[in-house]
Design an enzyme around this catalytic site. Sequence first.
Site, PDB file in Angstrom:
ATOM      1  N   HIS A 131     -12.121  22.664  13.406  1.00 16.00           N
ATOM      2  CA  HIS A 131     -12.780  21.477  13.145  1.00 16.00           C
ATOM      3  C   HIS A 131     -14.367  21.511  13.480  1.00 16.00           C
ATOM      4  O   HIS A 131     -15.259  21.259  12.668  1.00 16.00           O
ATOM      5  CB  HIS A 131     -12.193  20.118  13.966  1.00 16.00           C
ATOM      6  CG  HIS A 131     -12.683  18.751  13.820  1.00 16.00           C
ATOM      7  ND1 HIS A 131     -12.471  18.059  12.689  1.00 16.00           N
ATOM      8  CD2 HIS A 131     -14.041  18.522  14.212  1.00 16.00           C
ATOM      9  CE1 HIS A 131     -13.162  16.975  12.658  1.00 16.00           C
ATOM     10  NE2 HIS A 131     -14.121  17.255  13.647  1.00 16.00           N
ATOM     11  N   GLU A 132     -14.557  22.223  14.609  1.00 14.21           N
ATOM     12  CA  GLU A 132     -15.967  22.265  15.089  1.00 14.21           C
ATOM     13  C   GLU A 132     -16.629  23.422  14.154  1.00 14.21           C
ATOM     14  O   GLU A 132     -17.567  23.426  14.042  1.00 14.21           O
ATOM     15  CB  GLU A 132     -15.988  22.542  16.628  1.00 14.21           C
ATOM     16  CG  GLU A 132     -15.237  21.597  17.487  1.00 14.21           C
ATOM     17  CD  GLU A 132     -15.857  20.313  17.284  1.00 14.21           C
ATOM     18  OE1 GLU A 132     -16.950  20.151  16.697  1.00 14.21           O
ATOM     19  OE2 GLU A 132     -15.143  19.264  17.704  1.00 14.21           O
ATOM     20  N   HIS A 135     -17.909  21.890  11.316  1.00 12.36           N
ATOM     21  CA  HIS A 135     -19.126  21.383  11.240  1.00 12.36           C
ATOM     22  C   HIS A 135     -20.326  22.328  11.434  1.00 12.36           C
ATOM     23  O   HIS A 135     -21.425  22.285  10.725  1.00 12.36           O
ATOM     24  CB  HIS A 135     -19.036  20.507  12.749  1.00 12.36           C
ATOM     25  CG  HIS A 135     -18.381  19.229  12.478  1.00 12.36           C
ATOM     26  ND1 HIS A 135     -18.658  18.175  11.804  1.00 12.36           N
ATOM     27  CD2 HIS A 135     -17.451  18.650  13.529  1.00 12.36           C
ATOM     28  CE1 HIS A 135     -18.075  17.135  11.818  1.00 12.36           C
ATOM     29  NE2 HIS A 135     -17.392  17.585  13.125  1.00 12.36           N
ATOM     30  N   CYS A 142     -14.519  13.834   7.857  1.00  8.38           N
ATOM     31  CA  CYS A 142     -13.856  13.490   6.425  1.00  8.38           C
ATOM     32  C   CYS A 142     -12.864  12.514   6.660  1.00  8.38           C
ATOM     33  O   CYS A 142     -12.094  12.447   7.602  1.00  8.38           O
ATOM     34  CB  CYS A 142     -13.239  14.711   5.903  1.00  8.38           C
ATOM     35  SG  CYS A 142     -12.507  14.444   4.365  1.00  8.38           S
ATOM     36  N   CYS A 147      -6.864  16.265   5.899  1.00  8.44           N
ATOM     37  CA  CYS A 147      -7.963  17.258   6.024  1.00  8.44           C
ATOM     38  C   CYS A 147      -8.261  17.585   7.629  1.00  8.44           C
ATOM     39  O   CYS A 147      -8.364  16.611   8.423  1.00  8.44           O
ATOM     40  CB  CYS A 147      -9.257  16.614   5.400  1.00  8.44           C
ATOM     41  SG  CYS A 147     -10.665  17.935   5.640  1.00  8.44           S
ATOM     42  N   CYS A 166      -9.386  19.506   3.009  1.00 10.85           N
ATOM     43  CA  CYS A 166      -9.390  19.025   1.689  1.00 10.85           C
ATOM     44  C   CYS A 166      -9.852  19.611   0.590  1.00 10.85           C
ATOM     45  O   CYS A 166     -11.001  20.428   1.050  1.00 10.85           O
ATOM     46  CB  CYS A 166      -9.608  17.334   1.665  1.00 10.85           C
ATOM     47  SG  CYS A 166     -11.274  17.243   1.847  1.00 10.85           S
ATOM     48  N   CYS A 169     -13.871  19.317   0.944  1.00 10.31           N
ATOM     49  CA  CYS A 169     -14.424  20.017   2.043  1.00 10.31           C
ATOM     50  C   CYS A 169     -14.444  21.474   1.602  1.00 10.31           C
ATOM     51  O   CYS A 169     -15.445  22.424   2.185  1.00 10.31           O
ATOM     52  CB  CYS A 169     -13.617  19.696   3.319  1.00 10.31           C
ATOM     53  SG  CYS A 169     -14.014  18.393   4.062  1.00 10.31           S
TER      54      CYS A 169
HETATM   55 ZN   LIG Z   1     -15.963  16.352  13.827  1.00 12.28          ZN
HETATM   56 ZN   LIG Z   2     -12.149  16.872   4.089  1.00 15.62          ZN
END
Ligand SMILES: [Zn+2]
Ligand SMILES: [Zn+2]
Length: 181
Positions: A131-132, A135, A142, A147, A166, A169
Amino acid sequence: MHERLYMVPLDEGSRQYADWLLNELCHKFTLKPQTGIVARLPEEAYNAQLNQYYATSILSKLEMLKGSDYEMILAITEEDLYIPSENFVWGQANSASRTAIISIHRIKPEFYGLPEDEELVKSRILNVASHEVGHMLGLKNCKQPDCQMNIAKNISELDNRSDNFCTECILNLTLPTKVKI
Ligand SMILES: [Zn+2]
Ligand SMILES: [Zn+2]
């Protein structure tokens, strides 16, 4: 040119995951693995009242260790992290400086009074770290439930979060978003 990802463990408890995590992430995102940056948690990021570290303050320290825009730094710690608007964060990223930090503090089953489970810890670390990295590669949080950029507010939401991105993304990841104007 593959972008480079530096993995920076900040304490003993996080060091044991560093090599494994770096390999997993570089494989998943096609990045070039880098090591060699040595850092510790900055004392000024510690909030004694909360017994937590201020994530944003750590990120600004990490930014100073960077060599170029092609580099990303992901730090990992066993300490608990917070930002002023949240009680805690799993991790925090700055997409402009391309720095991020994740904590393993609340992803250990022991935190919830449950027995140790290394496999579970690893899958959660990879979830939070992906996740990071998302970013750092320019993605935003999202709303799609399937996702990995979805926000996880608690441990069960984290465990239920997808380990994929997703379609939207993925498109944002592969488009040439880093063109300098
Ligand atoms: Zn985040
Ligand atoms: Zn997404």
